[in-house]
Scaffold this active site. Structure first.
Site, mmCIF file in Angstrom:
data_model
loop_
_atom_site.group_PDB
_atom_site.id
_atom_site.type_symbol
_atom_site.label_atom_id
_atom_site.label_comp_id
_atom_site.label_asym_id
_atom_site.label_seq_id
_atom_site.Cartn_x
_atom_site.Cartn_y
_atom_site.Cartn_z
ATOM 1 N N LYS A 118 47.059 31.838 28.982
ATOM 2 C CA LYS A 118 47.899 32.049 30.157
ATOM 3 C C LYS A 118 49.340 32.128 29.707
ATOM 4 C CE LYS A 118 46.941 32.512 34.563
ATOM 5 N NZ LYS A 118 45.781 33.259 35.049
ATOM 6 N N GLY A 230 47.609 32.738 52.085
ATOM 7 C CA GLY A 230 48.220 33.519 51.010
ATOM 8 C C GLY A 230 47.825 34.970 51.173
ATOM 9 N N GLY A 232 48.919 37.849 49.570
ATOM 10 C CA GLY A 232 49.271 38.788 48.516
ATOM 11 C C GLY A 232 48.087 39.695 48.232
ATOM 12 N N ASN A 233 47.996 40.175 46.997
ATOM 13 C CA ASN A 233 46.931 41.117 46.646
ATOM 14 C C ASN A 233 45.543 40.539 46.921
ATOM 15 O OD1 ASN A 233 45.820 43.562 45.187
ATOM 16 N ND2 ASN A 233 45.062 41.949 43.858
ATOM 17 N N ALA A 234 45.267 39.337 46.411
ATOM 18 C CA ALA A 234 43.930 38.750 46.577
ATOM 19 C C ALA A 234 43.637 38.475 48.049
ATOM 20 C CB ALA A 234 43.802 37.474 45.757
ATOM 21 N N GLY A 235 44.609 37.929 48.765
ATOM 22 C CA GLY A 235 44.388 37.603 50.162
ATOM 23 C C GLY A 235 44.163 38.827 51.027
#
Length: 428
Positions: A118, A230, A232-235
């Site tokens: 990471k 959330g 963003g992209n995933a949400g």
């Protein structure tokens, strides 16, 4: 070895929640259950390599700003390190360590030949221009480039990083080595060797796992409800795919600026379009605003936490009422909250299983880069479905056999595989 109860008491007494301490304790529980020898256990508790760098970057106004950055390569027994690069003003080395550990278990639990890593840069990307972002991305790769490579460590996008940022990083690396190495970075734009299906892979993988969980736990998803913390992209993709694949109705969503709720349902596409246009959910005309923390406590079939770590704690876990909690964020549930949710009968799909779709399609991207042949979208989706379904079944079977919750079962599967690879290499 300290037990989970003792650890939780220490966390409460300290008043702090350190994500890396949580990651270590989760490993400790699995190591005890697996009967790992002390040397193997101690090896797996720590990153194998950490890089800390300082990045001087020219800003558009001619001044120079200094940024602190990290790269952690946690364990590479099963293959090259793999993991995203986060840009966040509150980034810490301990957070990056924890995420690198979880990435190690994530690649293992879905059984792909990679290790865990990471990266992070302490910055607020919302305050940076595009040219400043490019200089920062290139400075990061120049500083740590010797530790990267398709056989060493392969970064990818994460919080506040994008395919464009990955393109700059790849180009900087290729400039340094004087050769084309598209597989050194994943999550790239399609014209530069990115994979079909990467953009929604994290959410899609979580949706596949949720589908499989509903089957074995006897939960009817069709016509059920979901809340997304959330956006963003995933949400956003969780909302879209939850509606499309699972037949769920979106009733609530939140972002960093607020939360909206409509018990009658919200069209996922309408909310995504509003978010993309306004960069906020506030003011969405088809829902009322609610406190952000209230979203986590709604009575819904599926809750998708898609924001940052430690969203569900001992304080709010007793009020969580979902049937399935699918962790698309990394580390959204603290260990003490885990115990509470398990006792309540909430099915928790742990982060390093539920959100492993992203790294799985990143692996597919590496494979396609390696032999310079690219798959159709339907092939990516089918291969991802197969991987996530098999991973869920392995974890579920472990859960039933050992009579433990799904997170503990996922750890048992993943840690056993990494420990075996360490032993086969003769490291311990």
């Amino acid at each position: 070895m300290r037990g989970l109860k003792k650890f939780l008491e220490e966390v409460v007494m300290s008043g702090k929640v350190n994500p890396f301490t949580i990651a270590q304790q989760q490993l400790d529980v699995a190591a005890e259950k697996l009967g790992l020898d002390p040397a193997t256990h101690e090896l797996l508790r720590w990153p194998m390599q950490e890089i800390k760098v300082v990045l001087p970057v020219k800003m558009d106004d001619g001044t120079t700003r200094i940024f602190h950055a990290f790269r952690v390569q946690y364990n590479t027994a099963r293959g090259p390190a793999k993991g995203g690069v986060r840009w966040h003003p509150d980034e810490t080395l301990d957070t990056v360590r924890a995420l690198a550990a979880w990435m190690t278990w994530k690649t293992s639990v879905v059984d792909i030949p990679l290790g865990g890593g990471k990266g992070g840069i302490v910055c607020n990307p919302k305050e940076l221009s595009e040219t400043e972002k490019e200089r920062l991305a290139r400075a990061y790769v120049r500083a740590i480039g010797r530790a990267l490579g398709v056989t060493k460590d392969v970064p990818a996008p994460d919080v506040y990083t994008t395919p464009q940022i990955m393109a700059w990083m790849m180009d900087e690396y290729e400039t340094m080595v004087g050769e084309k190495h598209p597989g050194v970075i994943t999550g790239k734009p399609l014209p530069l060797g990115g994979s079909q299906g990467r953009i929604d892979a994290t959410a899609r993988g979580g949706v596949y796992v949720t589908r499989e969980a509903a089957k074995v736990f006897g939960i009817n998803l069709q016509g059920g409800t979901m809340a997304v913390q959330g956006f963003g992209n995933a949400g956003q993709h969780a909302a879209l795919l939850g509606e499309e694949i699972l037949g769920l109705k979106l009733v609530a969503a939140s972002d960093s600026k607020g939360a909206v709720y409509n018990p009658s349902g919200i069209k996922a596409r309408s909310l995504v379009d509003y978010k993309l246009k306004h960069d906020t959910l506030k003011g969405f005309p088809e829902a009322e605003e609610i406190p952000q923390e209230a979203l986590l406590e709604l009575d819904v079939t599926v809750l998708f936490p898609c924001a940052l770590e430690n969203a569900i704690t001992k304080e709010n876990a007793p009020r969580v009422r979902c049937r399935i909690l699918c962790e698309l964020a990394n580390g959204p549930t603290t260990p003490e909250a885990d115990e509470i949710l398990y006792d309540k009968g909430v099915v928790v799909l742990p982060d390093f299983l539920a959100n492993a779709g992203g790294v799985t399609v990143s692996y597919f991207e590496q494979v396609q880069n390696a032999y310079n042949f690219y798959w159709e979208l339907r092939d990516v989706h089918q291969r991802l479905d197969d991987k996530m379904t098999n991973a869920f079944r392995g974890v579920y079977e472990m859960s039933r056999r050992e009579k433990v919750n799904m997170r503990q079962a996922a750890y048992l599967v993943a840690v056993a595989r990494v420990a075996e690879a360490c032993k086969l290499r003769g490291w311990v």
